[in-house]
Design an enzyme around this catalytic site. Sequence first.
Site, PDB file in Angstrom:
ATOM      1  N   ASN A 319       0.766  -1.164   0.173  1.00 36.53           N
ATOM      2  CA  ASN A 319       0.020   0.080  -0.050  1.00 36.53           C
ATOM      3  C   ASN A 319       0.763   1.139   0.013  1.00 36.53           C
ATOM      4  O   ASN A 319       1.682   1.509   0.643  1.00 36.53           O
ATOM      5  CB  ASN A 319      -0.896   0.253   1.220  1.00 36.53           C
ATOM      6  CG  ASN A 319      -1.947  -1.057   1.320  1.00 36.53           C
ATOM      7  OD1 ASN A 319      -1.963  -1.929   0.342  1.00 36.53           O
ATOM      8  ND2 ASN A 319      -2.486  -1.093   2.446  1.00 36.53           N
ATOM      9  N   GLU A 377      -3.159  -1.230  -2.305  1.00 33.74           N
ATOM     10  CA  GLU A 377      -3.926   0.254  -2.041  1.00 33.74           C
ATOM     11  C   GLU A 377      -2.947   1.197  -2.800  1.00 33.74           C
ATOM     12  O   GLU A 377      -1.966   1.322  -2.480  1.00 33.74           O
ATOM     13  CB  GLU A 377      -4.258   0.398  -0.434  1.00 33.74           C
ATOM     14  CG  GLU A 377      -5.130  -0.649   0.278  1.00 33.74           C
ATOM     15  CD  GLU A 377      -5.309  -0.171   1.556  1.00 33.74           C
ATOM     16  OE1 GLU A 377      -4.895   1.347   1.979  1.00 33.74           O
ATOM     17  OE2 GLU A 377      -5.761  -0.936   2.342  1.00 33.74           O
TER      18      GLU A 377
HETATM   19  C1  FCB Z   1      -4.395   2.748   4.725  1.00 33.69           C
HETATM   20  C2  FCB Z   1      -5.633   1.590   5.246  1.00 33.69           C
HETATM   21  C3  FCB Z   1      -7.125   1.929   4.536  1.00 33.69           C
HETATM   22  C4  FCB Z   1      -7.331   3.301   4.097  1.00 33.69           C
HETATM   23  C5  FCB Z   1      -6.381   4.171   3.586  1.00 33.69           C
HETATM   24  C6  FCB Z   1      -6.542   5.347   3.123  1.00 33.69           C
HETATM   25  O1  FCB Z   1      -3.503   2.937   5.607  1.00 33.69           O
HETATM   26  O2  FCB Z   1      -5.135   0.276   5.002  1.00 33.69           O
HETATM   27  O3  FCB Z   1      -7.956   1.190   5.315  1.00 33.69           O
HETATM   28  O4  FCB Z   1      -7.817   3.920   5.269  1.00 33.69           O
HETATM   29  O5  FCB Z   1      -5.038   3.887   4.446  1.00 33.69           O
END
Ligand code: FCB
Length: 471
Positions: A319, A377
């Site tokens: 992420n 993410e």
């Molecule tokens: C990450 C999280 C996710 C969301 C994003 C913006 O840290 O995993 O749940 O809140 O940020």
Amino acid sequence: MANDASAAFDTLSPAVSKGSLADPFTPPADSSLWRKNFLLGAATASYQIEGAVDEDGRLPSIWDTFSATPGKVLAGDTGAVACDHYHRWEADIDMLASLGLEGYRLSIAWPRVMDAAGRPNRKGLDFYKRLLNRLKEKGITSFVTLYHWDLPQHLEDRGGWLNRDTAYRFADYTDLMSRELAGTVDAWATLNEPWCSAYLGYGNGHHAPGLANDRFATQAMHHLLLAHGLAIPVLRGNDPASQKGIVANIGRGTANSDSAADQRAAHLFEVQHNAWILDPLLKGEYPQDLFELWPGTEPLVLDGDMRTIAAPLDFLGINYYFRTNVASDGAHGFRDVPLEGVERTQMGWEVYPDGLRDLLTGFKKTYRNLPPIYITENGMASDDKVIDGHVDDAQRISFLKRHLAAVDQAIKAGVDVRGYFLWSLMDNFEWAFGYERRFGVVHVDYSTQKRTVKRSAELVAKFLKERKARV
Ligand code: FCB
């Protein structure tokens, strides 16, 4: 950090910010994104979208407790209703499918599926079974995260992640879920962002359960990673055909000057954000620099733990959101030095796609056994409004395009990146920031629960349609 989104907007090309370009998203012809086996999907998490917090036998989680505590979440928001996805899941999956998204990353709420004695809660389990079967029918690849921060409160009452026993309870939960759901999940991730669980939850208290002590953070991290390591062989035993991995948030730290002290500060920033998690997972050891940054915080590690934690992975979920510019704090650590005049999002986070590329190529050099990577993410918050039935989220369109270009560059530099999940499918409960920060590619009106597809999602859908039509 400064909230500078409107200024950032002016830095986009006028054509893009006015939405007058025909298609400001579609990747160039030579992009790896055109490869049909590059998975493009969207992500969510249980507490952020489901609501229905006390329905069908769901038990309280640490986020129910934390968000009910005055002053912890912006505007006193809670996940009690959120996007009401628990009741609207069918329409939400139809929406995901209608956008042509090929993957869906969701998480399971542990307190929904298991009671305090470790017995299954059938009603909660059935919810996920129905959802996963529907994804399968629609041909959507499912990535299921077992722990996206909603720890059952009864476990926190016994010490939560500070208690080694929680790691064994997580292995039991993993066993139940992988026996029940085997065959319906394409990829399992044990944990989402252990850094946030350990540091924000136990180190600075910004997240549930809200404790603030560096020593707690390192011990919580150890138990989280142990939980992960115990879960991997359980998943392999119960659901051999699926992929098994973990999701880590990573941060780019750059030095404010060429001075040795600032260079060291940037290094320590990345040790604290990245190596703290990736070294144990991929090298079976904690980075010693971490304990220079936080002297005397070594966790209690029992014989065999590091080998358990370093269980081989089928994939690593990454992420990525922003970079942090740092300088030496004059002692052992670093301090943030926010840069002026850079593009930022509604969160105040700097838009810095090169950071994603540089981190990925750096990891490939550092970790010889780096598993295949999915970007699990990436995305941004903006203060999106529905105007005449449309949401023109021009900054997000440009953000996504630039980050996907960074992924393409990493692939061309030899990093095995196999897919990318937008954060998020729809606006949702953004933890300590409540509902004010909108990360979705679909807008949610929380007073009516109406979903409105934003321009960014339309363009992703257009691209996916074109890619699908290619011979
Ligand atoms: C990450 C999280 C996710 C969301 C994003 C913006 O840290 O995993 O749940 O809140 O940020």
